[in-house]
Every structure is written in C-alpha cells, then in structure tokens.
Design a protein around this motif. Structure first.
Motif, PDB file in Angstrom:
ATOM      1  N   ILE A 174      16.243  29.031  11.876  1.00 41.88           N
ATOM      2  CA  ILE A 174      15.681  27.769  11.400  1.00 41.88           C
ATOM      3  C   ILE A 174      14.736  27.253  12.478  1.00 41.88           C
ATOM      4  O   ILE A 174      15.156  26.951  13.595  1.00 41.88           O
ATOM      5  N   VAL A 175      13.452  27.208  12.138  1.00 43.96           N
ATOM      6  CA  VAL A 175      12.433  26.742  13.077  1.00 43.96           C
ATOM      7  C   VAL A 175      12.302  25.228  12.924  1.00 43.96           C
ATOM      8  O   VAL A 175      11.852  24.732  11.883  1.00 43.96           O
ATOM      9  N   LYS A 176      12.706  24.511  13.961  1.00 45.91           N
ATOM     10  CA  LYS A 176      12.660  23.049  13.920  1.00 45.91           C
ATOM     11  C   LYS A 176      11.263  22.579  14.310  1.00 45.91           C
ATOM     12  O   LYS A 176      10.840  22.740  15.444  1.00 45.91           O
ATOM     13  N   THR A 177      10.558  22.001  13.348  1.00 44.07           N
ATOM     14  CA  THR A 177       9.236  21.457  13.631  1.00 44.07           C
ATOM     15  C   THR A 177       9.264  19.930  13.672  1.00 44.07           C
ATOM     16  O   THR A 177       8.230  19.282  13.819  1.00 44.07           O
ATOM     17  N   GLY A 178      10.443  19.365  13.551  1.00 44.80           N
ATOM     18  CA  GLY A 178      10.616  17.919  13.584  1.00 44.80           C
ATOM     19  C   GLY A 178      12.012  17.565  13.117  1.00 44.80           C
ATOM     20  O   GLY A 178      12.807  18.437  12.767  1.00 44.80           O
ATOM     21  N   GLY A 179      12.289  16.282  13.119  1.00 43.94           N
ATOM     22  CA  GLY A 179      13.611  15.826  12.696  1.00 43.94           C
ATOM     23  C   GLY A 179      13.508  14.492  11.993  1.00 43.94           C
ATOM     24  O   GLY A 179      12.444  13.864  11.941  1.00 43.94           O
ATOM     25  N   THR A 180      14.616  14.040  11.468  1.00 43.13           N
ATOM     26  CA  THR A 180      14.657  12.745  10.827  1.00 43.13           C
ATOM     27  C   THR A 180      14.725  11.652  11.894  1.00 43.13           C
ATOM     28  O   THR A 180      14.649  11.921  13.097  1.00 43.13           O
TER      29      THR A 180
ATOM     30  N   VAL B  50      20.686  30.349  13.659  1.00 41.22           N
ATOM     31  CA  VAL B  50      20.298  29.774  14.951  1.00 41.22           C
ATOM     32  C   VAL B  50      19.062  28.922  14.729  1.00 41.22           C
ATOM     33  O   VAL B  50      18.318  29.116  13.765  1.00 41.22           O
ATOM     34  N   SER B  51      18.842  27.967  15.631  1.00 38.44           N
ATOM     35  CA  SER B  51      17.686  27.090  15.528  1.00 38.44           C
ATOM     36  C   SER B  51      16.878  27.153  16.819  1.00 38.44           C
ATOM     37  O   SER B  51      17.440  27.220  17.912  1.00 38.44           O
ATOM     38  N   VAL B  52      15.568  27.140  16.669  1.00 38.10           N
ATOM     39  CA  VAL B  52      14.648  27.054  17.798  1.00 38.10           C
ATOM     40  C   VAL B  52      13.764  25.830  17.585  1.00 38.10           C
ATOM     41  O   VAL B  52      13.216  25.638  16.489  1.00 38.10           O
ATOM     42  N   ASP B  53      13.640  24.989  18.618  1.00 40.81           N
ATOM     43  CA  ASP B  53      12.877  23.748  18.507  1.00 40.81           C
ATOM     44  C   ASP B  53      11.422  24.003  18.885  1.00 40.81           C
ATOM     45  O   ASP B  53      11.021  23.841  20.039  1.00 40.81           O
ATOM     46  N   ALA B  54      10.626  24.392  17.893  1.00 42.36           N
ATOM     47  CA  ALA B  54       9.213  24.664  18.142  1.00 42.36           C
ATOM     48  C   ALA B  54       8.467  23.405  18.563  1.00 42.36           C
ATOM     49  O   ALA B  54       7.569  23.457  19.397  1.00 42.36           O
ATOM     50  N   GLN B  55       8.835  22.268  17.988  1.00 42.91           N
ATOM     51  CA  GLN B  55       8.173  21.014  18.310  1.00 42.91           C
ATOM     52  C   GLN B  55       8.330  20.665  19.784  1.00 42.91           C
ATOM     53  O   GLN B  55       7.425  20.082  20.401  1.00 42.91           O
ATOM     54  N   ALA B  56       9.465  21.043  20.367  1.00 44.83           N
ATOM     55  CA  ALA B  56       9.720  20.782  21.788  1.00 44.83           C
ATOM     56  C   ALA B  56       9.144  21.870  22.685  1.00 44.83           C
ATOM     57  O   ALA B  56       9.324  21.819  23.912  1.00 44.83           O
ATOM     58  N   GLY B  57       8.479  22.845  22.108  1.00 42.48           N
ATOM     59  CA  GLY B  57       7.849  23.894  22.902  1.00 42.48           C
ATOM     60  C   GLY B  57       8.710  25.096  23.198  1.00 42.48           C
ATOM     61  O   GLY B  57       8.314  25.962  23.991  1.00 42.48           O
ATOM     62  N   GLU B  58       9.887  25.180  22.564  1.00 40.47           N
ATOM     63  CA  GLU B  58      10.714  26.364  22.776  1.00 40.47           C
ATOM     64  C   GLU B  58      10.017  27.590  22.192  1.00 40.47           C
ATOM     65  O   GLU B  58       9.473  27.523  21.083  1.00 40.47           O
ATOM     66  N   PRO B  59      10.020  28.711  22.911  1.00 39.44           N
ATOM     67  CA  PRO B  59       9.324  29.904  22.402  1.00 39.44           C
ATOM     68  C   PRO B  59      10.018  30.462  21.165  1.00 39.44           C
ATOM     69  O   PRO B  59      11.246  30.513  21.089  1.00 39.44           O
ATOM     70  N   LEU B  60       9.209  30.872  20.216  1.00 44.79           N
ATOM     71  CA  LEU B  60       9.745  31.445  18.987  1.00 44.79           C
ATOM     72  C   LEU B  60      10.013  32.927  19.192  1.00 44.79           C
ATOM     73  O   LEU B  60       9.166  33.654  19.714  1.00 44.79           O
ATOM     74  N   PRO B  61      11.181  33.395  18.793  1.00 42.86           N
ATOM     75  CA  PRO B  61      11.565  34.788  19.037  1.00 42.86           C
ATOM     76  C   PRO B  61      10.876  35.767  18.095  1.00 42.86           C
ATOM     77  O   PRO B  61      10.223  35.366  17.124  1.00 42.86           O
ATOM     78  N   ALA B  62      11.039  37.041  18.368  1.00 39.19           N
ATOM     79  CA  ALA B  62      10.439  38.081  17.540  1.00 39.19           C
ATOM     80  C   ALA B  62      10.994  37.993  16.123  1.00 39.19           C
ATOM     81  O   ALA B  62      12.216  37.940  15.929  1.00 39.19           O
ATOM     82  N   PRO B  63      10.137  37.978  15.106  1.00 43.82           N
ATOM     83  CA  PRO B  63      10.607  37.890  13.716  1.00 43.82           C
ATOM     84  C   PRO B  63      11.573  39.014  13.342  1.00 43.82           C
ATOM     85  O   PRO B  63      12.486  38.811  12.526  1.00 43.82           O
TER      86      PRO B  63
ATOM     87  N   ILE C   8       1.836  23.378  17.387  1.00 47.71           N
ATOM     88  CA  ILE C   8       1.504  23.667  15.994  1.00 47.71           C
ATOM     89  C   ILE C   8       0.705  24.958  15.905  1.00 47.71           C
ATOM     90  O   ILE C   8       0.958  25.809  15.042  1.00 47.71           O
ATOM     91  N   ASP C   9      -0.251  25.136  16.811  1.00 53.45           N
ATOM     92  CA  ASP C   9      -1.012  26.388  16.836  1.00 53.45           C
ATOM     93  C   ASP C   9      -0.103  27.575  17.140  1.00 53.45           C
ATOM     94  O   ASP C   9      -0.256  28.657  16.549  1.00 53.45           O
ATOM     95  N   ASP C  10       0.853  27.384  18.041  1.00 54.31           N
ATOM     96  CA  ASP C  10       1.798  28.465  18.367  1.00 54.31           C
ATOM     97  C   ASP C  10       2.637  28.827  17.149  1.00 54.31           C
ATOM     98  O   ASP C  10       2.899  30.008  16.882  1.00 54.31           O
ATOM     99  N   ALA C  11       3.073  27.798  16.402  1.00 54.82           N
ATOM    100  CA  ALA C  11       3.885  28.045  15.212  1.00 54.82           C
ATOM    101  C   ALA C  11       3.075  28.768  14.134  1.00 54.82           C
ATOM    102  O   ALA C  11       3.595  29.649  13.436  1.00 54.82           O
ATOM    103  N   LYS C  12       1.805  28.413  14.001  1.00 55.27           N
ATOM    104  CA  LYS C  12       0.949  29.114  13.029  1.00 55.27           C
ATOM    105  C   LYS C  12       0.830  30.600  13.392  1.00 55.27           C
ATOM    106  O   LYS C  12       0.909  31.474  12.510  1.00 55.27           O
ATOM    107  N   ALA C  13       0.622  30.870  14.669  1.00 55.15           N
ATOM    108  CA  ALA C  13       0.505  32.268  15.101  1.00 55.15           C
ATOM    109  C   ALA C  13       1.794  33.025  14.810  1.00 55.15           C
ATOM    110  O   ALA C  13       1.767  34.192  14.390  1.00 55.15           O
TER     111      ALA C  13
END
Length: 238
Positions: free
Chosen positions: A6-12, A39-52, A74-79
């Motif tokens: 679960i890629v966290k791009t924000g929260g409530t 598992v969750s990775v916080d992309a919004q906080a800059g945590e690196p996204l793992p290999a798909p 946001i650009d990192d998440a798009k990539a």
C-alpha cells in the motif's frame, strides 16, 4: 507468498486518523488482509518505493495533496508507477492515486472544470467492465463515495474506460492487463464521507454548494467497497 504493497500518498485528518485509523488502514481492512499480508510505504514522506517485483499487487491511496503540486515525491511516485506497469504488477489507484496513474501513464490530471465533487454518487459501468477481472458481476450502476477537486482530465492512450458518472466522466479506467484507477473511494464508509462533508462545509458554501443537500446523498456503498476485496483476490490468485 508475496504481500500487497500500500503506497501511502497522503492521509486523512490527523485527529480523525487517531480515532478511526488512516487511509492505509481502511484500505487493508477493505481488502480483508491480515496484518502479515500487507506492508505500507509512505511515499509522501519520501520513503523509497521498493521494487515492484517483490509484491503481489499495489494500492496507491488518496491524498489531500494535488497531482499538480509539483512535489518531488510525486514525480518519484509517477516513475515508480511506470516501472510497476512495465513489471506487470497489479495496481489499484484510488482518487489521488487514480489521477496520479493517469498522469504518469500519458494522460493528464488537473482541476475539474465544474469544481468539487463530494458525497455519494452513482457510478455507471461501461460495456467494457463486463469483461474486467474486478468489475464484472457488479451492477450496471452502484453508489460510490467521492471527495475530490482534481480529476483525470485525460486518460492515457489505450486506456479502457470502465466507469463514468454525472459529474466525472472518468470514474474508473484500466491500463494494460491489470492497472486500475478509481476516482471514487471504495475504502470510505458512510461516516467517513459525512466527516469530509462537515470539514469542507465552508469550501462547499464558497462554491455555492449546499452541504445539507449533499448529506442527503450519503448511503452505504457495498458494491464499491467490494472492489478492494476483489482486487486483493485477483492479486493473490496470480
């Protein structure tokens, strides 16, 4: 067995999350996943996204940020989305995640020309949804919770439109074999959308919208909610 990411791009809202959990929690609960299956990775906080390739599937959450904000994460998440689609990882983007996927894959996200959509709206499936792995067998029209100012203004080239609505023509799409975006919120329940209406009441008034009338649209959305479990089952069956 591989887990679902679960890629966290924000929260409530922080106080509401303390009371009811956050977007990642609602999403995992909707997928009926045990705590050791995701598992969750916080992309919004800059945590690196793992290999798909490490995962059975991925969900990209909603966010209070906008796709057009221009933040580096946001650009990192798009990539990462592009890498995930190339790797054939099943993906489900929700609201902001839906818009982000559209933008990352050749479409265009931006502010909806008719402004904010919020409440519970009718989602209408296209004919193409009848053959879709997670949408098939759903009713032609079902309710979904919505709260968004931006939208997928243009879908990626070759995308399959799966669902539409009176306000937003792009309520859902699929790219390639198994990358879905949904503008509506399958992880929200009725109390959650009522909370958002209450917290955005001033904004609604500024746009000439009647919060009291919008509250009357709110109802349960079991068909929308079922998409999370359907997506998880699809990922774990591959």
């Amino acid at each position: 067995m591989k887990k679902i990411l679960i890629v966290k791009t924000g929260g409530t809202y922080a106080d509401y999350a303390a009371e009811r959990g956050d977007f990642v929690d609602w999403t995992a609960q909707g997928m009926r996943l045990a705590c050791d299956r995701w598992v969750s990775v916080d992309a919004q906080a800059g945590e690196p996204l793992p290999a798909p390739e490490e995962f059975a599937g991925g969900v990209i959450t909603g966010s209070h940020d906008m796709v057009t904000d221009g933040f580096g994460w946001i650009d990192d998440a798009k990539a990462w989305i592009r890498r995930a689609v190339d790797a054939r990882l099943p993906l489900l983007g929700i609201c902001f995640g839906h818009q982000l996927m559209a933008d990352a894959l050749g479409g265009r996200a931006g502010y909806h020309p008719d402004g904010l959509e919020i409440g519970t709206t009718d989602v209408t499936l296209t004919e193409a949804a009848g053959d879709d792995p997670i949408f098939r067998d759903l009713p032609r029209t079902f309710p979904g919770h919505v709260t968004h100012s931006q939208t997928a203004l243009e879908l990626p080239s070759g995308a399959t439109l799966l669902a539409t609505g009176a306000h937003d023509p792009h309520q859902s799409f699929r790219v390639s074999e198994a990358a879905w975006g949904v503008q509506f919120h399958p992880e929200f329940d009725a109390p959650a959308i009522l909370e958002y209406i209450a917290r955005r009441e001033l904004e609604l008034a500024e746009q000439g919208l009647d919060a009291a009338r919008i509250r009357t649209t709110v109802r349960d959305t079991p068909e929308s909610a079922s998409l999370l479990e359907r997506f998880a089952a699809y990922c774990l069956s591959r």
